[in-house]
Design an enzyme around this catalytic site. Structure first.
Site, PDB file in Angstrom:
ATOM      1  N   CYS A 119       0.743  -1.218   0.132  1.00 52.20           N
ATOM      2  CA  CYS A 119       0.123  -0.075   0.153  1.00 52.20           C
ATOM      3  C   CYS A 119       0.817   1.116  -0.159  1.00 52.20           C
ATOM      4  O   CYS A 119       0.304   2.271  -0.329  1.00 52.20           O
ATOM      5  CB  CYS A 119      -0.958  -0.061   1.471  1.00 52.20           C
ATOM      6  SG  CYS A 119      -0.352  -0.205   2.637  1.00 52.20           S
ATOM      7  N   CYS A 127      -3.402  -2.873  -1.220  1.00 48.41           N
ATOM      8  CA  CYS A 127      -2.308  -3.576  -1.040  1.00 48.41           C
ATOM      9  C   CYS A 127      -2.061  -4.614  -1.927  1.00 48.41           C
ATOM     10  O   CYS A 127      -1.891  -5.916  -1.658  1.00 48.41           O
ATOM     11  CB  CYS A 127      -2.711  -4.323   0.436  1.00 48.41           C
ATOM     12  SG  CYS A 127      -2.849  -3.008   1.827  1.00 48.41           S
ATOM     13  N   LYS A 192      -6.110  -9.135  11.024  1.00 51.00           N
ATOM     14  CA  LYS A 192      -6.134  -7.760  11.166  1.00 51.00           C
ATOM     15  C   LYS A 192      -7.373  -7.251  10.760  1.00 51.00           C
ATOM     16  O   LYS A 192      -7.973  -7.657   9.502  1.00 51.00           O
ATOM     17  CB  LYS A 192      -5.065  -7.509   9.907  1.00 51.00           C
ATOM     18  CG  LYS A 192      -4.819  -5.994   9.638  1.00 51.00           C
ATOM     19  CD  LYS A 192      -3.707  -5.752   8.757  1.00 51.00           C
ATOM     20  CE  LYS A 192      -3.595  -4.091   8.464  1.00 51.00           C
ATOM     21  NZ  LYS A 192      -2.504  -3.814   7.428  1.00 51.00           N
ATOM     22  N   ARG A 202      -1.650   6.034   7.859  1.00 53.19           N
ATOM     23  CA  ARG A 202      -1.797   6.476   6.562  1.00 53.19           C
ATOM     24  C   ARG A 202      -1.246   7.721   6.180  1.00 53.19           C
ATOM     25  O   ARG A 202      -0.738   7.990   5.123  1.00 53.19           O
ATOM     26  CB  ARG A 202      -3.046   6.207   6.206  1.00 53.19           C
ATOM     27  CG  ARG A 202      -3.617   4.780   6.207  1.00 53.19           C
ATOM     28  CD  ARG A 202      -5.290   4.180   5.821  1.00 53.19           C
ATOM     29  NE  ARG A 202      -5.469   2.861   6.123  1.00 53.19           N
ATOM     30  CZ  ARG A 202      -6.667   2.387   5.855  1.00 53.19           C
ATOM     31  NH1 ARG A 202      -7.582   3.232   5.639  1.00 53.19           N
ATOM     32  NH2 ARG A 202      -6.646   1.073   6.233  1.00 53.19           N
ATOM     33  N   ARG A 214     -10.579  -0.817   2.638  1.00 55.22           N
ATOM     34  CA  ARG A 214      -9.878  -2.166   2.529  1.00 55.22           C
ATOM     35  C   ARG A 214     -10.727  -3.407   3.208  1.00 55.22           C
ATOM     36  O   ARG A 214     -10.365  -4.380   3.811  1.00 55.22           O
ATOM     37  CB  ARG A 214      -8.665  -2.080   3.702  1.00 55.22           C
ATOM     38  CG  ARG A 214      -7.508  -1.021   3.023  1.00 55.22           C
ATOM     39  CD  ARG A 214      -6.182  -1.453   3.564  1.00 55.22           C
ATOM     40  NE  ARG A 214      -5.328  -0.470   3.818  1.00 55.22           N
ATOM     41  CZ  ARG A 214      -4.676   0.356   2.707  1.00 55.22           C
ATOM     42  NH1 ARG A 214      -5.168   0.068   1.571  1.00 55.22           N
ATOM     43  NH2 ARG A 214      -4.137   1.487   3.151  1.00 55.22           N
ATOM     44  N   GLU A 230      -8.908 -17.539  10.570  1.00 54.21           N
ATOM     45  CA  GLU A 230      -7.798 -16.759   9.940  1.00 54.21           C
ATOM     46  C   GLU A 230      -6.520 -17.432  10.715  1.00 54.21           C
ATOM     47  O   GLU A 230      -5.637 -17.738  10.203  1.00 54.21           O
ATOM     48  CB  GLU A 230      -7.853 -15.479  10.294  1.00 54.21           C
ATOM     49  CG  GLU A 230      -8.689 -14.693   9.561  1.00 54.21           C
ATOM     50  CD  GLU A 230      -8.519 -14.473   8.059  1.00 54.21           C
ATOM     51  OE1 GLU A 230      -7.253 -14.942   7.583  1.00 54.21           O
ATOM     52  OE2 GLU A 230      -9.201 -14.096   7.140  1.00 54.21           O
ATOM     53  N   LYS A 245      -4.285  -7.231  15.224  1.00 51.12           N
ATOM     54  CA  LYS A 245      -4.103  -5.807  14.923  1.00 51.12           C
ATOM     55  C   LYS A 245      -5.470  -5.246  14.750  1.00 51.12           C
ATOM     56  O   LYS A 245      -6.053  -5.653  13.912  1.00 51.12           O
ATOM     57  CB  LYS A 245      -3.160  -5.660  13.914  1.00 51.12           C
ATOM     58  CG  LYS A 245      -3.009  -4.188  13.528  1.00 51.12           C
ATOM     59  CD  LYS A 245      -2.034  -4.363  12.292  1.00 51.12           C
ATOM     60  CE  LYS A 245      -2.023  -2.812  11.590  1.00 51.12           C
ATOM     61  NZ  LYS A 245      -1.127  -2.508  10.615  1.00 51.12           N
ATOM     62  N   SER A 271      -1.408   3.063  15.192  1.00 51.49           N
ATOM     63  CA  SER A 271      -1.206   4.823  15.148  1.00 51.49           C
ATOM     64  C   SER A 271      -2.489   5.428  15.774  1.00 51.49           C
ATOM     65  O   SER A 271      -1.987   6.420  16.694  1.00 51.49           O
ATOM     66  CB  SER A 271      -0.955   5.009  13.880  1.00 51.49           C
ATOM     67  OG  SER A 271      -2.127   4.869  13.126  1.00 51.49           O
ATOM     68  N   TYR A 310       4.796   2.434  18.819  1.00 46.55           N
ATOM     69  CA  TYR A 310       5.121   3.508  18.726  1.00 46.55           C
ATOM     70  C   TYR A 310       5.752   4.168  20.103  1.00 46.55           C
ATOM     71  O   TYR A 310       6.587   5.220  20.232  1.00 46.55           O
ATOM     72  CB  TYR A 310       4.313   4.690  17.952  1.00 46.55           C
ATOM     73  CG  TYR A 310       3.884   4.017  16.835  1.00 46.55           C
ATOM     74  CD1 TYR A 310       4.880   3.905  15.689  1.00 46.55           C
ATOM     75  CD2 TYR A 310       2.439   3.494  16.806  1.00 46.55           C
ATOM     76  CE1 TYR A 310       4.409   3.303  14.420  1.00 46.55           C
ATOM     77  CE2 TYR A 310       2.419   3.093  15.467  1.00 46.55           C
ATOM     78  CZ  TYR A 310       3.108   2.915  14.489  1.00 46.55           C
ATOM     79  OH  TYR A 310       2.487   2.399  13.023  1.00 46.55           O
TER      80      TYR A 310
HETATM   81  C1  PBG Z   1      -0.412  -2.051   5.752  1.00 44.51           C
HETATM   82  C2  PBG Z   1      -0.361  -1.539   7.269  1.00 44.51           C
HETATM   83  C3  PBG Z   1      -1.105  -0.633   7.884  1.00 44.51           C
HETATM   84  C4  PBG Z   1      -0.554  -0.615   9.404  1.00 44.51           C
HETATM   85  C5  PBG Z   1       0.502  -1.308   9.219  1.00 44.51           C
HETATM   86  N1  PBG Z   1       0.564  -2.168   8.240  1.00 44.51           N
HETATM   87  C6  PBG Z   1      -2.075   0.132   7.397  1.00 44.51           C
HETATM   88  C7  PBG Z   1      -3.463  -0.373   6.909  1.00 44.51           C
HETATM   89  O1  PBG Z   1      -3.668  -1.448   6.801  1.00 44.51           O
HETATM   90  O2  PBG Z   1      -4.163   0.572   6.251  1.00 44.51           O
HETATM   91  C8  PBG Z   1      -1.015   0.395  10.409  1.00 44.51           C
HETATM   92  C9  PBG Z   1      -0.389   0.518  11.361  1.00 44.51           C
HETATM   93  C10 PBG Z   1      -0.870   1.743  12.361  1.00 44.51           C
HETATM   94  O3  PBG Z   1      -1.886   1.889  12.230  1.00 44.51           O
HETATM   95  O4  PBG Z   1      -0.224   1.846  13.292  1.00 44.51           O
HETATM   96  N2  PBG Z   1       0.773  -2.250   4.955  1.00 44.51           N
END
Ligand code: PBG
Length: 320
Positions: A119, A127, A192, A202, A214, A230, A245, A271, A310
């Site tokens: 992505c 992705c 996820k 993002r 997504r 999964e 996640k 994030s 983080y």
């Molecule tokens: C996709 C990916 C994402 C995150 C880690 N790998 C974003 C998404 O799926 O849109 C999110 C991590 C975060 O929000 O800290 N490669």
């Protein structure tokens, strides 16, 4: 007569003797964003304290990570060139590949995990390869195989696929093994969710989809049984570690996986979870350090062996 559970809470000595969960810097993986170019050190507005670095400025950050004894990093690349298939992901001289080589050479004690996705590298922000406004699963798998071999050749220690493609673990395991990389483990973003908590990421990774969302590949936040499906699929395909996640809104899922699977469990403190704590603390509404440590502790208590966060540097400063 009634029970007196307060007896074991009378002072810190006894509380620490009966404590069931202990957070440690050894639990953490620190995500870093590496952008192609020079002299880049850009604050991500929605993630205070987190920056995008170029290869020439990342040294400061790596020195700090090393000094704090954080054992592992998770690398995200932000390339100059995007196209509709994300072909920069398998460029042996791409930004991630160069970052891996630099870290391997100058920081051999750091364990390097690469986030494997498209992505940040596709012009449309999805992705993988798009066909008829949706992700073309099997076409994307072919490119995924090329990407992981390129990461492995550069020296990655672990591969973490985050695209939620069907068959991604089998594809990656086969590609790694046929190229002799049978010792590189796969940490699957097995569970996820299609989450609004990824918003700040993002901005950080420049990966907002230009159309749609997504939800045709990431999971519905309403589903719990499906998480077990999964995880079963991915362990059958030989995933070494399962990840959940986001983390905080999904502690029940972390516990479900811990109870039902024998692999180590990872969680991604994403994030948006980071941004909420930072924002509330900035307003003076919460005690940032205490809320941070309490949320990280809750992830470990739920069953996570590995916490991608983080907050790794900030928490390490308090725990070391
Ligand atoms: C996709 C990916 C994402 C995150 C880690 N790998 C974003 C998404 O799926 O849109 C999110 C991590 C975060 O929000 O800290 N490669």
């Amino acid at each position: 007569m009634f029970s007196r559970t307060r007896r074991l809470r009378r002072n810190e000595n006894i509380r620490s003797l009966v404590r069931e969960t202990e957070l440690s810097v050894k639990d953490f993986v620190y995500p870093i964003f590496i952008e192609e170019g020079e002299n880049i050190e850009t604050e991500i507005v929605s993630m205070p304290g987190i920056k995008r670095f170029s290869l020439d400025t990342i040294v400061k950050e790596l020195n700090e990570i090393k000094a704090l004894n954080i054992p592992a990093v998770l690398l995200f690349g932000i390339p100059n060139k995007k196209d509709d298939i994300g072909s920069e992901t398998w460029n042996d001289n791409g930004i991630i590949q160069r970052a891996i080589k630099l870290i391997k050479q100058d920081y051999p004690e750091l364990y390097i995990i690469t986030d494997v996705c498209f992505c940040e590298y596709t012009s449309h922000g999805h992705c993988g390869v798009i066909d008829d406004h949706d992700l073309d699963n099997d076409a994307s798998l072919k490119n995924l195989a090329k990407q992981v071999v390129s990461h492995a050749k550069a020296g990655a220690d672990m591969i973490a696929p985050s695209g939620m493609l069907d068959g991604m673990i089998t594809t990656i395991r086969t590609a790694l093994d046929t190229n002799g990389f049978y010792n590189i483990p796969i940490m699957s973003y097995a569970v996820k969710y299609a989450s609004a908590f990824y918003g700040p990421f993002r901005d950080a990774a420049d990966s907002t989809p230009s159309f749609g969302d997504r939800r045709t590949y990431q999971m519905d936040p309403a589903n719990r049984i499906e998480a077990l499906t999964e995880a079963t699929i991915d362990t059958n395909e030989q995933a070494d570690i399962l990840m959940v996640k986001p983390a905080l809104s999904y502690l029940d899922i972390i516990r479900d996986l811990k109870t039902n699977f024998n692999t180590p469990i990872a969680c991604y403190n994403v994030s948006g979870e980071y941004a909420m704590i930072k924002a509330a603390a900035e307003k003076g509404w919460i005690d940032e350090d205490r809320v941070m440590l309490e949320s990280l502790l809750s992830m470990k208590r739920a069953g996570a062996n590995i916490i991608i966060t983080y907050f790794a540097k900030a928490a390490a400063k308090l725990l070391n």
